[in-house]
Design a protein around this motif. Sequence first.
Motif, PDB file in Angstrom:
ATOM      1  N   VAL A  49       0.560  -1.234  -0.305  1.00 47.99           N
ATOM      2  CA  VAL A  49      -0.070  -0.334   0.165  1.00 47.99           C
ATOM      3  C   VAL A  49       1.151   1.201   0.049  1.00 47.99           C
ATOM      4  CG1 VAL A  49      -1.950  -0.908   1.179  1.00 47.99           C
ATOM      5  CG2 VAL A  49      -0.236   0.243   2.449  1.00 47.99           C
ATOM      6  N   GLU A  50       0.307   2.223  -0.732  1.00 46.65           N
ATOM      7  CA  GLU A  50       1.270   3.464  -0.614  1.00 46.65           C
ATOM      8  C   GLU A  50      -0.045   4.810  -0.171  1.00 46.65           C
ATOM      9  OE1 GLU A  50       2.579   7.230  -1.527  1.00 46.65           O
ATOM     10  OE2 GLU A  50       3.447   5.367  -1.038  1.00 46.65           O
ATOM     11  N   ALA A  51       0.247   5.743   0.656  1.00 48.46           N
ATOM     12  CA  ALA A  51      -0.794   6.753   0.759  1.00 48.46           C
ATOM     13  C   ALA A  51      -1.024   7.470  -0.256  1.00 48.46           C
ATOM     14  CB  ALA A  51      -0.284   7.685   2.364  1.00 48.46           C
ATOM     15  N   GLN A  52       0.226   7.636  -0.577  1.00 51.71           N
ATOM     16  CA  GLN A  52      -0.459   8.813  -2.152  1.00 51.71           C
ATOM     17  C   GLN A  52       0.074   8.352  -3.456  1.00 51.71           C
ATOM     18  OE1 GLN A  52       1.911  12.992  -1.963  1.00 51.71           O
ATOM     19  NE2 GLN A  52       3.260  11.702   0.042  1.00 51.71           N
ATOM     20  N   ASP A  53       0.455   8.546  -4.592  1.00 52.76           N
ATOM     21  CA  ASP A  53       0.424   8.082  -5.461  1.00 52.76           C
ATOM     22  C   ASP A  53       1.371   7.168  -5.798  1.00 52.76           C
ATOM     23  OD1 ASP A  53       0.152   6.634  -8.418  1.00 52.76           O
ATOM     24  OD2 ASP A  53       0.562   8.834  -9.511  1.00 52.76           O
ATOM     25  N   TRP A  54       1.705   6.021  -6.564  1.00 46.80           N
ATOM     26  CA  TRP A  54       2.923   4.928  -6.817  1.00 46.80           C
ATOM     27  C   TRP A  54       4.183   6.300  -7.030  1.00 46.80           C
ATOM     28  CZ3 TRP A  54       1.807   1.324  -4.693  1.00 46.80           C
ATOM     29  CH2 TRP A  54       0.703   0.258  -4.377  1.00 46.80           C
ATOM     30  N   ALA A  55       5.228   6.426  -6.387  1.00 47.90           N
ATOM     31  CA  ALA A  55       6.372   7.160  -6.689  1.00 47.90           C
ATOM     32  C   ALA A  55       6.184   8.272  -6.074  1.00 47.90           C
ATOM     33  CB  ALA A  55       7.233   6.659  -7.955  1.00 47.90           C
ATOM     34  N   SER A  56       5.212   8.783  -5.908  1.00 45.38           N
ATOM     35  CA  SER A  56       5.088  10.397  -5.208  1.00 45.38           C
ATOM     36  C   SER A  56       5.869  10.691  -4.292  1.00 45.38           C
ATOM     37  CB  SER A  56       3.578  10.398  -4.585  1.00 45.38           C
ATOM     38  OG  SER A  56       3.349   9.731  -3.940  1.00 45.38           O
ATOM     39  N   TYR A 190       2.670 -11.300 -10.560  1.00 47.03           N
ATOM     40  CA  TYR A 190       2.980 -12.477  -9.571  1.00 47.03           C
ATOM     41  C   TYR A 190       2.926 -12.701  -8.275  1.00 47.03           C
ATOM     42  CZ  TYR A 190       7.668 -13.510 -12.679  1.00 47.03           C
ATOM     43  OH  TYR A 190       8.267 -12.587 -14.182  1.00 47.03           O
ATOM     44  N   GLY A 191       0.973 -12.265  -8.594  1.00 46.75           N
ATOM     45  CA  GLY A 191       0.384 -12.595  -7.228  1.00 46.75           C
ATOM     46  C   GLY A 191      -0.022 -10.931  -5.998  1.00 46.75           C
ATOM     47  N   ALA A 192       1.156 -10.375  -6.555  1.00 45.85           N
ATOM     48  CA  ALA A 192       0.964  -9.174  -5.604  1.00 45.85           C
ATOM     49  C   ALA A 192      -0.357  -8.352  -5.274  1.00 45.85           C
ATOM     50  CB  ALA A 192       2.039  -8.254  -5.482  1.00 45.85           C
ATOM     51  N   GLU A 193      -1.200  -7.875  -4.734  1.00 48.77           N
ATOM     52  CA  GLU A 193      -2.235  -7.562  -3.937  1.00 48.77           C
ATOM     53  C   GLU A 193      -1.819  -5.411  -3.659  1.00 48.77           C
ATOM     54  OE1 GLU A 193      -4.933  -8.376  -4.780  1.00 48.77           O
ATOM     55  OE2 GLU A 193      -4.955 -10.235  -4.227  1.00 48.77           O
ATOM     56  N   ALA A 194      -2.099  -4.451  -4.663  1.00 50.45           N
ATOM     57  CA  ALA A 194      -1.598  -3.470  -3.948  1.00 50.45           C
ATOM     58  C   ALA A 194      -1.940  -2.371  -4.619  1.00 50.45           C
ATOM     59  CB  ALA A 194      -0.489  -3.282  -5.967  1.00 50.45           C
ATOM     60  N   ALA A 195      -2.423  -1.012  -3.962  1.00 50.67           N
ATOM     61  CA  ALA A 195      -3.270  -0.185  -3.853  1.00 50.67           C
ATOM     62  C   ALA A 195      -2.635   1.313  -3.740  1.00 50.67           C
ATOM     63  CB  ALA A 195      -4.591  -0.156  -3.203  1.00 50.67           C
ATOM     64  N   SER A 196      -2.612   2.000  -4.159  1.00 50.25           N
ATOM     65  CA  SER A 196      -2.440   3.646  -3.409  1.00 50.25           C
ATOM     66  C   SER A 196      -3.773   4.192  -3.163  1.00 50.25           C
ATOM     67  CB  SER A 196      -1.552   4.184  -5.066  1.00 50.25           C
ATOM     68  OG  SER A 196      -2.933   4.345  -6.325  1.00 50.25           O
ATOM     69  N   ARG A 197      -3.083   5.229  -2.365  1.00 52.82           N
ATOM     70  CA  ARG A 197      -3.836   6.076  -1.615  1.00 52.82           C
ATOM     71  C   ARG A 197      -4.517   4.592  -0.863  1.00 52.82           C
ATOM     72  NH1 ARG A 197      -3.591   9.547  -6.407  1.00 52.82           N
ATOM     73  NH2 ARG A 197      -2.693  11.382  -5.875  1.00 52.82           N
ATOM     74  N   VAL A 198      -3.816   4.840  -0.078  1.00 51.99           N
ATOM     75  CA  VAL A 198      -3.786   3.752   1.314  1.00 51.99           C
ATOM     76  C   VAL A 198      -3.189   4.637   2.287  1.00 51.99           C
ATOM     77  CG1 VAL A 198      -4.535   1.438   2.069  1.00 51.99           C
ATOM     78  CG2 VAL A 198      -4.635   1.833   0.358  1.00 51.99           C
ATOM     79  N   LYS A 199      -4.050   4.767   3.760  1.00 57.43           N
ATOM     80  CA  LYS A 199      -2.828   5.445   4.429  1.00 57.43           C
ATOM     81  C   LYS A 199      -2.586   4.901   5.030  1.00 57.43           C
ATOM     82  CE  LYS A 199      -1.673   9.291   6.847  1.00 57.43           C
ATOM     83  NZ  LYS A 199      -1.262  10.124   7.345  1.00 57.43           N
ATOM     84  N   VAL A 200      -2.046   3.984   5.655  1.00 53.32           N
ATOM     85  CA  VAL A 200      -1.616   3.008   7.257  1.00 53.32           C
ATOM     86  C   VAL A 200      -1.751   3.630   8.438  1.00 53.32           C
ATOM     87  CG1 VAL A 200      -0.493   1.685   8.603  1.00 53.32           C
ATOM     88  CG2 VAL A 200      -0.190   1.117   6.025  1.00 53.32           C
ATOM     89  N   THR A 201      -2.437   3.959   9.144  1.00 56.31           N
ATOM     90  CA  THR A 201      -3.495   4.655  10.566  1.00 56.31           C
ATOM     91  C   THR A 201      -2.812   3.903  11.484  1.00 56.31           C
ATOM     92  OG1 THR A 201      -5.834   4.109  10.408  1.00 56.31           O
ATOM     93  CG2 THR A 201      -4.942   5.904   9.322  1.00 56.31           C
ATOM     94  N   GLY A 202      -2.529   2.601  11.999  1.00 52.96           N
ATOM     95  CA  GLY A 202      -1.987   2.355  13.302  1.00 52.96           C
ATOM     96  C   GLY A 202      -1.506   0.697  12.504  1.00 52.96           C
ATOM     97  N   VAL A 203      -0.851   0.218  13.785  1.00 51.03           N
ATOM     98  CA  VAL A 203      -0.095  -0.623  13.614  1.00 51.03           C
ATOM     99  C   VAL A 203      -0.436  -1.906  15.026  1.00 51.03           C
ATOM    100  CG1 VAL A 203       2.068  -2.619  14.007  1.00 51.03           C
ATOM    101  CG2 VAL A 203       2.228   0.071  12.615  1.00 51.03           C
ATOM    102  N   ARG A 204      -1.166  -2.733  14.259  1.00 46.05           N
ATOM    103  CA  ARG A 204      -1.436  -4.023  15.219  1.00 46.05           C
ATOM    104  C   ARG A 204      -0.925  -4.947  15.299  1.00 46.05           C
ATOM    105  NH1 ARG A 204      -7.134  -5.189  14.508  1.00 46.05           N
ATOM    106  NH2 ARG A 204      -6.560  -7.030  14.542  1.00 46.05           N
TER     107      ARG A 204
END
Length: 570
Positions: A49-56, A190-204
Amino acid sequence: MTALTQAQRATSLRAMESQHFDVLVIGGGVTGAGIALDAASRGLRTAVVEAQDWASGTSSRSSRLVHGGLRYLYNLDFKLVAEALTERGRLLTTIAPHLVEAQPFLWPLKQRVIERAYSAVGVGLYDALAVAGAGFRKTVPLQKHLSKDGARGRFPDIKPDALIGAIEFYDARVDDARLVVTLIRTAVKYGAEAASRVKVTGVRKNDAGRVDGVEAVDLESGDTLTISATRVINATGVWTEQTQKLAGSSGGLKVLASKGIHIVLPRERIKASAGMFLRTEKSVLFIIPWQHYWVIGTTDTAWHEQLEHPVPTSADIDYILAHANEVLAEPLTRDDIIGTYAGLRPLLQPAVLDESKSTKVSREHTVTEVAPGMVSIAGGKLTTYRVMAEDAVDFALGSAEAKAKPSVTADLPLLGAEGFAAARNQADRLGARYGLDADRMKHLLSRYGSEVESLLATIDADPTMGRPLAAAPQFLRAEVAWACTVEGALHLEDILVARVRLNSESRDRGGAAVDEVGEIAAEVLGWDTARLEREKANYRARIAAEIAAEEQPTDAAASAERIKADDIVG
């Protein structure tokens, strides 16, 4: 065809909510993208996941070079240079020969005997390390000594008194953002799931205190999600410490942000067929030729402002102009500049935050345990992203599992690389079929490689896609559509900043092309009139803020101007 699309993103988000991953990567710059590919190609269930655009961040704002670091030889960092040159060779020949191109540079000499002698030894060692790292094969031509006349023949616009001769040596150049997007696409293959503009807000963490996933928010929709993973790898560059704090641990890396800026000039402004490598009192200055423009940089100054939108100041631009004009016969002025950009290097501090945690340190990058189940990696440079990725995954897995599932990326072609030589041999045929000249085909091949035929096939379905953009004829309308349907662009700024790169390669930062690019994007992405107008207004506000920022004398003032333009989401 492996594509980053709205549908793919939605599918990946559903998978992230419902499945458990072996590896979750936070950060979609070159390091995070490389880690995602490394992990996925080992057969690990991977999400990124990436909080902005890829490579931003840093990965779209570099000097756009793949190089061994010639200057490091003078610090006797032989192992570091050898590693980088080995990676340069792999990128040029196997991994990304369509995106990475050998580039000659001149090292101007001022003294006839002593300087030429020690410089020849240094460049000679550089060549020797490169040949050894490529299995004793040449991946670029070896150094060549030039007389004063010979050097001026390669670089006619140099001042006559700026050199008595030169050494010509080779490194390579790359469109940094395209490399990152291609890495992400290949990871998805090769099977990865990928999503840009997803911001991590906490670690479990689980009951035993081990990290087992993250909380995040989809900035496009505002929806929250929980992603479950056995291992979390933090590859967020200058945001490293911010991400580490989410784990509530004292461990991790300490990183400072250093700003490097570049200016962009039209290709015809400097008459030369080679680039230039200059040593300055603070660092080095590269004058780098591309097909349609020149890139000149860089600086190296501490940055203490917001991290999302670093910008050049007026003083930064003056610094680059002054150093370039020391060697150029026709001095550059601000009127010559068609683009500027700034990036932040994540400079590692000498020690990790918690010395009790396990750590792997190289000369350029470090991997350390933040908390059980979570590691951070920072430092390094674009050229060695693959080594960094391998180290990060090895470290996260542990020695036994890493040995059982070793990295395979050293010889793994990225999308567009396999069959590139054959595609290049088809350039005349394809050009004739679509009415494209040799210059256009060279441009397309260097961006899409063996996928160029698929790109051009979109013209068969819609002949208007074969037309150049009216305000930026170096790009076809098909390239805008491809950015949206294949390369994961979600917004107008994604297209103009990191894919059809008019933000840094045109005098008006792509302003004149906004209407046409917006029209194409709206059709492909299904925007209604209100959404299209919001996208255009947002990008035009960004242009105004960037132009205002580069007129300011200080980082604080420039940053304040830049953030007057709101982000499109988040």
